[in-house]
Design an enzyme around this catalytic site. Structure first.
Site, PDB file in Angstrom:
ATOM      1  N   ASN D  29      27.150  14.938  23.382  1.00 57.39           N
ATOM      2  CA  ASN D  29      27.560  14.255  24.456  1.00 57.39           C
ATOM      3  C   ASN D  29      28.488  13.037  24.232  1.00 57.39           C
ATOM      4  O   ASN D  29      28.182  12.195  23.431  1.00 57.39           O
ATOM      5  CB  ASN D  29      26.365  13.986  25.326  1.00 57.39           C
ATOM      6  CG  ASN D  29      25.335  13.652  24.765  1.00 57.39           C
ATOM      7  OD1 ASN D  29      25.232  12.440  24.266  1.00 57.39           O
ATOM      8  ND2 ASN D  29      24.287  14.433  24.460  1.00 57.39           N
ATOM      9  N   SER D  45      23.769  17.682  31.835  1.00 57.50           N
ATOM     10  CA  SER D  45      22.848  18.267  31.063  1.00 57.50           C
ATOM     11  C   SER D  45      23.108  19.715  30.994  1.00 57.50           C
ATOM     12  O   SER D  45      23.098  20.151  32.161  1.00 57.50           O
ATOM     13  CB  SER D  45      21.347  17.923  31.344  1.00 57.50           C
ATOM     14  OG  SER D  45      20.498  18.478  30.462  1.00 57.50           O
ATOM     15  N   SER D  75      20.139  14.893  28.417  1.00 57.39           N
ATOM     16  CA  SER D  75      19.043  14.307  28.249  1.00 57.39           C
ATOM     17  C   SER D  75      18.980  13.136  27.380  1.00 57.39           C
ATOM     18  O   SER D  75      17.884  12.527  27.017  1.00 57.39           O
ATOM     19  CB  SER D  75      18.302  15.511  27.455  1.00 57.39           C
ATOM     20  OG  SER D  75      18.786  16.068  26.434  1.00 57.39           O
ATOM     21  N   ASP D  76      20.112  12.803  26.632  1.00 54.65           N
ATOM     22  CA  ASP D  76      20.162  11.409  25.805  1.00 54.65           C
ATOM     23  C   ASP D  76      20.879  10.320  26.519  1.00 54.65           C
ATOM     24  O   ASP D  76      21.051   9.300  25.938  1.00 54.65           O
ATOM     25  CB  ASP D  76      21.362  11.809  24.762  1.00 54.65           C
ATOM     26  CG  ASP D  76      20.904  13.030  23.818  1.00 54.65           C
ATOM     27  OD1 ASP D  76      19.687  12.871  23.359  1.00 54.65           O
ATOM     28  OD2 ASP D  76      21.664  14.154  23.809  1.00 54.65           O
ATOM     29  N   HIS D  95      27.236  11.168  21.035  1.00 50.48           N
ATOM     30  CA  HIS D  95      26.021  11.677  20.330  1.00 50.48           C
ATOM     31  C   HIS D  95      26.425  12.933  19.744  1.00 50.48           C
ATOM     32  O   HIS D  95      26.786  14.094  20.416  1.00 50.48           O
ATOM     33  CB  HIS D  95      24.892  11.611  21.257  1.00 50.48           C
ATOM     34  CG  HIS D  95      23.634  12.272  20.269  1.00 50.48           C
ATOM     35  ND1 HIS D  95      23.253  12.009  19.236  1.00 50.48           N
ATOM     36  CD2 HIS D  95      22.719  13.192  20.716  1.00 50.48           C
ATOM     37  CE1 HIS D  95      22.128  12.763  18.665  1.00 50.48           C
ATOM     38  NE2 HIS D  95      22.051  13.468  19.634  1.00 50.48           N
ATOM     39  N   HIS D  97      25.011  16.363  16.741  1.00 51.52           N
ATOM     40  CA  HIS D  97      24.118  16.690  15.435  1.00 51.52           C
ATOM     41  C   HIS D  97      25.047  17.291  14.369  1.00 51.52           C
ATOM     42  O   HIS D  97      24.768  18.391  13.762  1.00 51.52           O
ATOM     43  CB  HIS D  97      23.362  17.711  15.971  1.00 51.52           C
ATOM     44  CG  HIS D  97      22.209  17.394  17.255  1.00 51.52           C
ATOM     45  ND1 HIS D  97      21.422  18.356  17.921  1.00 51.52           N
ATOM     46  CD2 HIS D  97      21.644  16.165  17.473  1.00 51.52           C
ATOM     47  CE1 HIS D  97      20.615  17.586  18.461  1.00 51.52           C
ATOM     48  NE2 HIS D  97      20.988  16.283  18.414  1.00 51.52           N
ATOM     49  N   ASP D 120      38.313   1.613   5.406  1.00 50.56           N
ATOM     50  CA  ASP D 120      38.966   1.393   6.681  1.00 50.56           C
ATOM     51  C   ASP D 120      38.290   1.485   7.892  1.00 50.56           C
ATOM     52  O   ASP D 120      38.210   0.595   8.678  1.00 50.56           O
ATOM     53  CB  ASP D 120      40.466   2.717   6.753  1.00 50.56           C
ATOM     54  CG  ASP D 120      41.166   2.520   5.859  1.00 50.56           C
ATOM     55  OD1 ASP D 120      41.446   1.394   5.003  1.00 50.56           O
ATOM     56  OD2 ASP D 120      42.215   3.614   5.697  1.00 50.56           O
ATOM     57  N   HIS D 160      17.543  13.374  12.766  1.00 52.55           N
ATOM     58  CA  HIS D 160      18.215  13.562  14.228  1.00 52.55           C
ATOM     59  C   HIS D 160      19.743  13.982  13.988  1.00 52.55           C
ATOM     60  O   HIS D 160      20.128  15.094  14.122  1.00 52.55           O
ATOM     61  CB  HIS D 160      17.793  12.481  14.915  1.00 52.55           C
ATOM     62  CG  HIS D 160      18.158  12.761  16.408  1.00 52.55           C
ATOM     63  ND1 HIS D 160      17.853  11.833  17.374  1.00 52.55           N
ATOM     64  CD2 HIS D 160      18.996  13.459  16.871  1.00 52.55           C
ATOM     65  CE1 HIS D 160      18.572  12.154  18.491  1.00 52.55           C
ATOM     66  NE2 HIS D 160      18.996  13.402  18.438  1.00 52.55           N
ATOM     67  N   TYR D 214      47.043  -2.656  10.666  1.00 59.06           N
ATOM     68  CA  TYR D 214      47.060  -1.251  11.230  1.00 59.06           C
ATOM     69  C   TYR D 214      47.132  -1.392  12.536  1.00 59.06           C
ATOM     70  O   TYR D 214      48.010  -0.760  13.627  1.00 59.06           O
ATOM     71  CB  TYR D 214      46.024  -0.371  10.568  1.00 59.06           C
ATOM     72  CG  TYR D 214      46.364   1.141  10.997  1.00 59.06           C
ATOM     73  CD1 TYR D 214      47.383   1.878  10.615  1.00 59.06           C
ATOM     74  CD2 TYR D 214      45.169   1.736  11.953  1.00 59.06           C
ATOM     75  CE1 TYR D 214      47.630   3.236  11.016  1.00 59.06           C
ATOM     76  CE2 TYR D 214      45.678   3.156  12.149  1.00 59.06           C
ATOM     77  CZ  TYR D 214      46.530   3.875  11.534  1.00 59.06           C
ATOM     78  OH  TYR D 214      46.674   5.023  12.322  1.00 59.06           O
TER      79      TYR D 214
END
Lengths: 220, 220, 220, 220
Positions: D29, D45, D75-76, D95, D97, D120, D160, D214
């Site tokens: 998410n 969700s 849910s996060d 977030h 995985h 960088d 996680h 940059y």
């Protein structure tokens, strides 16, 4: 046509197997129980994923006999049928040879629960089922013996591949997708050392929360 | 135009090589024997997969000489031609440098049969062929010597890549796709330990069933 | 607009970097020398691959100064410019951080020639260049010192990534694609043992044939 | 509707998570702080990435309470909210995985800085955060304790996955994409030996240049 809504669901869900690279050629299949009837809808044998439609899905009874359909049912039909006969709570079954899960299966190893996402979805390890030959009920028995009473919705059939189950076919497809995802991540982790374990208490808490709190708030 | 139906089939099947990531740039090719004629259709040399059409396919005789086509035939034409001359039952040939199969070939190792899908499709290990240079019949001879009388429809040519065969080009493409799929899964399995063997009897049973029972029920 | 044909070629070729997964976000670039002028066309800095058009390409002189363009040139422009100044035979330069080639570069290892496709395209190993910081001519010098007089059209810059060259930008992109492909295959081969070497004589024969015979028959 | 521009940005950026294979199913998410308000926009969700629109995004206050939206927030959400409350300079949080980063997290290892692209973007290693359970502020605290005052914009939460931050959601998504890219490259490098270190002075020079020079020349 019988099971029209389920034909549409099952035909469409095969696209998720393709999207997540769980299958090549025609080597994976989804089925769904027709609500209120002793029937299930399954992929026809040997038809490519591009060509699946609600109309060319096959309907079988719970012994795996063809009830409606122009094609033969998937060669894995007997295993799906056995699951539906013996696990009345199951409404969907998926079978794949997805790469990383099948690699664990080839070594005959369960996937240890070292990721919170595994605790959420599977409630612990993804277990190993027996080596079983196609042709009778051996594969179905192996699936049911392994998964009955187990938290996991997926089983690694030794030297073969994955079967996953769910309350409906979408839920079984989600389990197949998550199984390959965690099989890959845990494999990659193990390549360079030992993943850290998660305490059983924490696994239990994560599983309870995901199945209950998360589920109630978000029906999809 | 000669071999029109086969031109269409061969041009279209290259999309499967791309879809399954078996090829990069222009480094893989499909050919198909024209039924009833001593001719085969093959990919033109150096043309990108996006630009292949039935019209720009090339027709060769069984010595690999250009019979019809504006482009040169694939630089691998001599190997395809040698197979067609020496294996009359072969109707399609595919060549790729697909990653995992080529990695086994670089080490000079056959792929052991530790997956039921391998037993189904290949009837055992996928064998290693010799190191052979392009430019004469060495590659073709290596393919034929390895595959003649062998169950496997694919051979890993040492330090080079894969050649697969079939009764028609679609069947040869399927073998190329399955070869890379099992090459990858067995590689991944071996990274973390030794895959469990499958007993020869079980391999035989799986192969017999897949080639006979499965084939009869499902013509595609 | 200056260099119109080259703007179109360079803008379009970035799609090949995306197609073959050689780049993420904006971290790779293609340039091409404008025929007959002391200019080259290069990717604008920080513009996503989806948004590249012939019009937003940037034109620089051979010292890397902006000649025409609304955006700043790629932050790697100085390295491209150094190559064009010092290797007049080069008409295209590509830079990527493609995964497998960069992994060899992170260990500071050249990729050994254990695949016939490597012998064809690179004529031997893909060499390692020095560690060099961005900001002056260090990277350009490292590329030129490594590739001048070398058969390989690609160099692994230590802890950094790949630069490839060619007679035009398409040829440099092909070298970048092939470099990652062989970097991956040789990596995978080495994971489970030692790849078999190819004799130097055979490497020479393969390289000569590919650069000459193959090239003459097939202009693309 | 509140936060309209941010709804559009956040909804659209999820496509980058899909494009770079950072997520499967609904397991990742993006959120973005609404400028000038104590609110942020986050993914609903359990909604699939295909179905995300500006309209079905969810608006929360900085305690993570739902302010506007028909769906429940991710849910996060509590972790995102904790970051916004405690890091006022942060305008976007992501977030995932993603596979390789989560594999480092499963072993409990930071990713060492052995690539110039890491220097960088992250200014050094990508650090490890604590093991923390969902359900209270533990995850948010772990993120903030690890990243506050750290150059890195990404943290590997043990067993996680990854959280990344940025001045806006696009910048946080870039960090998530780069984190997985370097996690994969360093993993691959380590599979066959030890990557060469980069001297701290050189890491500092690269980081300074990328964040300043940059950035000034190229606003995107």
């Amino acid at each position: 046509m019988r099971g029209e809504a389920m034909r549409t669901a099952v035909a469409g869900l095969h696209a998720e197997l393709v999207r997540y690279n769980l299958v090549v050629w025609t080597a994976g299949n989804v089925s769904g129980r027709v609500p209120g009837e002793d029937l299930f809808v399954i992929k026809p044998s040997g038809v490519s994923y591009d060509e699946l439609t609600p109309e060319n899905m096959v309907v079988c009874d719970l012994d795996g006999n063809l009830v409606e359909g122009e094609h033969s049912p998937s060669s894995d039909t007997a295993a799906h049928a056995y699951v539906y006969r013996n696990m009345p709570e199951v409404g969907g079954v998926v079978h794949t040879h997805s790469t990383y899960a099948s690699a664990w299966a080839a070594r005959g190893e369960a996937i240890p629960c070292v990721l919170t996402a595994m605790a959420d979805e599977f409630g612990g390890e993804i277990p190993l089922g027996p080596f079983a030959l196609i042709g009778d009920d051996s594969i179905g028995q192996g699936i049911v013996e392994t998964l009955k009473g187990h938290r996991s919705k997926a089983v690694l059939m030794q030297n073969h591949g994955v079967f996953s189950i769910g309350k409906d076919p979408k839920s079984a497809v989600k389990a197949a997708v998550m199984c390959e995802d965690v099989a890959r991540t845990v494999h990659v982790a193990r390549q360079l050392g030992d993943p850290l374990p998660i305490a059983q208490d924490d696994i239990d808490r994560l599983y309870d929360r995901y199945q209950n709190v998360y589920g109630q708030r978000s029906p999809r």
